[in-house]
Enzyme design. Structure first.
Site, PDB file in Angstrom:
ATOM      1  N   GLY A  97      56.919   4.736  15.013  1.00  0.00           N
ATOM      2  CA  GLY A  97      57.474   3.993  13.893  1.00  0.00           C
ATOM      3  C   GLY A  97      57.006   2.544  13.911  1.00  0.00           C
ATOM      4  N   GLY A 112      57.521   8.625  16.622  1.00  0.00           N
ATOM      5  CA  GLY A 112      57.625   9.220  15.301  1.00  0.00           C
ATOM      6  C   GLY A 112      56.479  10.156  14.962  1.00  0.00           C
ATOM      7  N   GLU A 118      59.945   5.617  24.469  1.00  0.00           N
ATOM      8  CA  GLU A 118      61.067   4.802  24.003  1.00  0.00           C
ATOM      9  C   GLU A 118      61.792   4.015  25.099  1.00  0.00           C
ATOM     10  OE1 GLU A 118      60.064   7.762  20.949  1.00  0.00           O
ATOM     11  OE2 GLU A 118      60.445   7.905  23.101  1.00  0.00           O
ATOM     12  N   ASP A 153      63.817   9.936  20.166  1.00  0.00           N
ATOM     13  CA  ASP A 153      64.476  10.371  18.937  1.00  0.00           C
ATOM     14  C   ASP A 153      63.556  11.340  18.209  1.00  0.00           C
ATOM     15  OD1 ASP A 153      62.584   8.439  18.162  1.00  0.00           O
ATOM     16  OD2 ASP A 153      63.825   7.668  16.533  1.00  0.00           O
TER      17      ASP A 153
END
Length: 356
Positions: free
Chosen positions: A67, A122, A145, A153
Site C-alpha cells: 500500500g 497489499g 508489516e 493484513d
C-alpha cells in the site's frame, strides 16, 4: 485507457487484463486503484466475452510493493482516537481493500495473478487469494508489516496461519523475503513460470484456455530453500508469544536461529505480539472474511499507536533505519494493550455485516 492511469483496464482476446500502473512506486496500491480493480472485476464477472482475468504490474520491478505507506504515515501521525482513525483516508482504503481481497477469493472465472518481481503487503492481497497464482524466478514475496510497526493484513494472517508447520509464523515475525518456489511450497502460489516465458504466456492467455497456457509454459519449480529450515523453525516458532519464540531461538543449536532471534527482536515489539495473537486465533474453521474482519480492527487500532508512524518514518520517510519503538522490547508489551487491538469497531463498519 490512458497509460497515465494508475490501473490499466482492457480486454485482449479471451481475457480481461488489469495492469497496476505505478512502476516508479513498484505499483503500490492507492484507494483509487482498489476501486478500479473491483469495478473491472465486477463488470467482467457477468461478461461472457471475458473468459479469464489477468492481473500484472507495469515496469520491471514487480507486481506490487504494497500500500501507499507514505499516505498511511500522515494518518498515523494525526489520529489519536479510534473515531479519528476510522474516518481517515487509510481507514476507508483498508475497508475497501479488504472487501476486494475477499471478492477476489470467490471470483467466478479464472483469475490469473502474475506474481513476478516484488510482491509484498497489499500486493499479496490482490494476488495470493486468486484461484490461479503464477510465480517466476524473479518473485520476491514478503509480509513486511512488523518492520514498520504494523501487522500482516489483506488476509495475510489467514494465509500465513495455513502455511506448513510454523513457516507462516516465521515469515510474519521476520518479514523475510521468499522466492517463487518457496511461495508455492507454503501455499501462496500454484505455478512456476520462467521469466523468459512471461510474454509468450500472456499472449497464449489471449487465445487459449488458462490451463492450456499453464501446461505449455509453466514448469516444475526448483526446490524450496525455506523448507530446508523447517527442522528449527517449527521448533522455535511453536511458542504462542514473541517473547517465547525469541527465548526458543536463543536457546537453539542452529546459528541461523540465533540470528533470527536478533531479527525478531528488532521489529516493533507491539507488532510482534499483536501478530502472534492474530495468527494463533485462526483455526481450521476460520474463513478469510473472518480473518479480514479481525485484521481491519487491528489496522484501525494501529493508526492510534505510535509505532506505526515511527516505523514508517524510520524505514521510508527519514530512512535512518533506527525506529524508537514503544515499548522498546518484547518484555515490555502489556497483554492488555495487545487485547485492545482486537476491540470492536463501530457496528456500521463491521465488514461481515453485509460488506463482503
Amino acid at each position: 485507457m490512458s497509460d497515465e492511469s494508475s490501473v490499466l483496464v482492457r480486454t485482449e482476446g479471451r481475457i480481461g487484463r488489469i495492469t497496476l500502473n505505478r512502476p516508479k512506486a513498484i505499483n503500490a496500491l492507492t484507494h483509487e486503484m482498489v476501486t478500479a480493480i473491483h469495478a473491472a472485476l465486477r463488470e467482467w464477472a457477468d461478461d461472457d466475452a471475458v473468459e479469464a482475468v489477468l492481473l500484472d504490474g507495469a515496469g520491471e520491478r514487480g507486481l506490487c510493493a504494497g500500500g501507499d505507506i507514505v499516505a498511511i504515515h500522515r494518518d498515523a501521525s494525526a489520529a489519536t482516537t479510534l473515531d479519528d482513525a476510522v474516518d481517515t483516508p487509510s481507514g476507508h482504503f483498508w475497508r475497501d481493500e479488504y472487501i476486494l481481497n475477499a471478492y477476489i477469493s470467490h471470483y467466478p472465472k479464472p483469475y490469473v495473478a502474475l506474481m513476478d518481481g516484488i510482491v509484498m503487503g497489499g500486493g499479496v492481497g490482490v494476488s495470493a487469494h486468486a484461484n490461479t497464482r503464477i510465480v517466476t524466478d524473479r518473485t520476491r514475496m514478503a509480509m513486511p508489516e512488523v518492520g514498520i510497526g504494523f501487522s500482516p493484513d489483506v488476509g495475510g494472517t489467514y494465509l500465513l496461519a495455513r502455511a506448513p508447520g510454523e513457516l507462516g509464523t516465521y515469515l510474519a515475525l521476520t518479514a523475510a523475503q521468499i522466492g517463487g518456489a518457496d511461495a508455492i511450497a507454503i501455499g501462496f502460489a500454484d505455478h512456476f513460470l520462467p521469466s523468459e516465458n512471461i510474454e509468450k504466456f500472456v499472449s497464449a492467455l489471449t487465445t487459449k484456455p488458462v490451463d492450456d497456457a499453464i501446461a505449455e509454459f509453466c514448469v516444475v519449480p526448483p526446490e524450496s530453500d525455506l523448507l530446508t529450515k523447517r527442522h528449527w523453525i517449527d521448533d522455535a516458532f511453536a511458542a504462542d508469544t514473541g517473547v517465547g519464540i525469541v527465548e526458543r531461538l536463543r536457546g537453539h543449536d542452529e546459528t541461523d536461529a540465533h540470528d533470527t532471534a536478533n531479527v525478531v527482536g528488532a521489529k516493533s515489539p507491539t507488532s510482534v505480539e499483536v501478530t502472534m495473537r492474530s495468527l494463533r486465533q485462526i483455526s481450521a474453521d476460520t474463513t478469510l472474511e473472518e480473518a479480514l474482519e479481525s485484521e481491519f480492527r487491528v489496522s484501525i487500532h494501529f493508526l492510534t499507536h505510535p509505532d506505526l508512524a515511527e516505523g514508517i518514518r524510520a524505514q521510508v520517510i527519514d530512512k535512518d533505519r533506527s525506529p524508537k519503538w514503544s515499548p522498546r522490547g518484547l518484555t515490555g508489551v502489556d497483554p492488555a494493550v495487545v487485547a485492545d487491538f482486537f476491540a470492536p469497531v463501530p457496528d456500521d463498519l463491521v465488514l461481515t455485516n453485509g460488506a463482503f
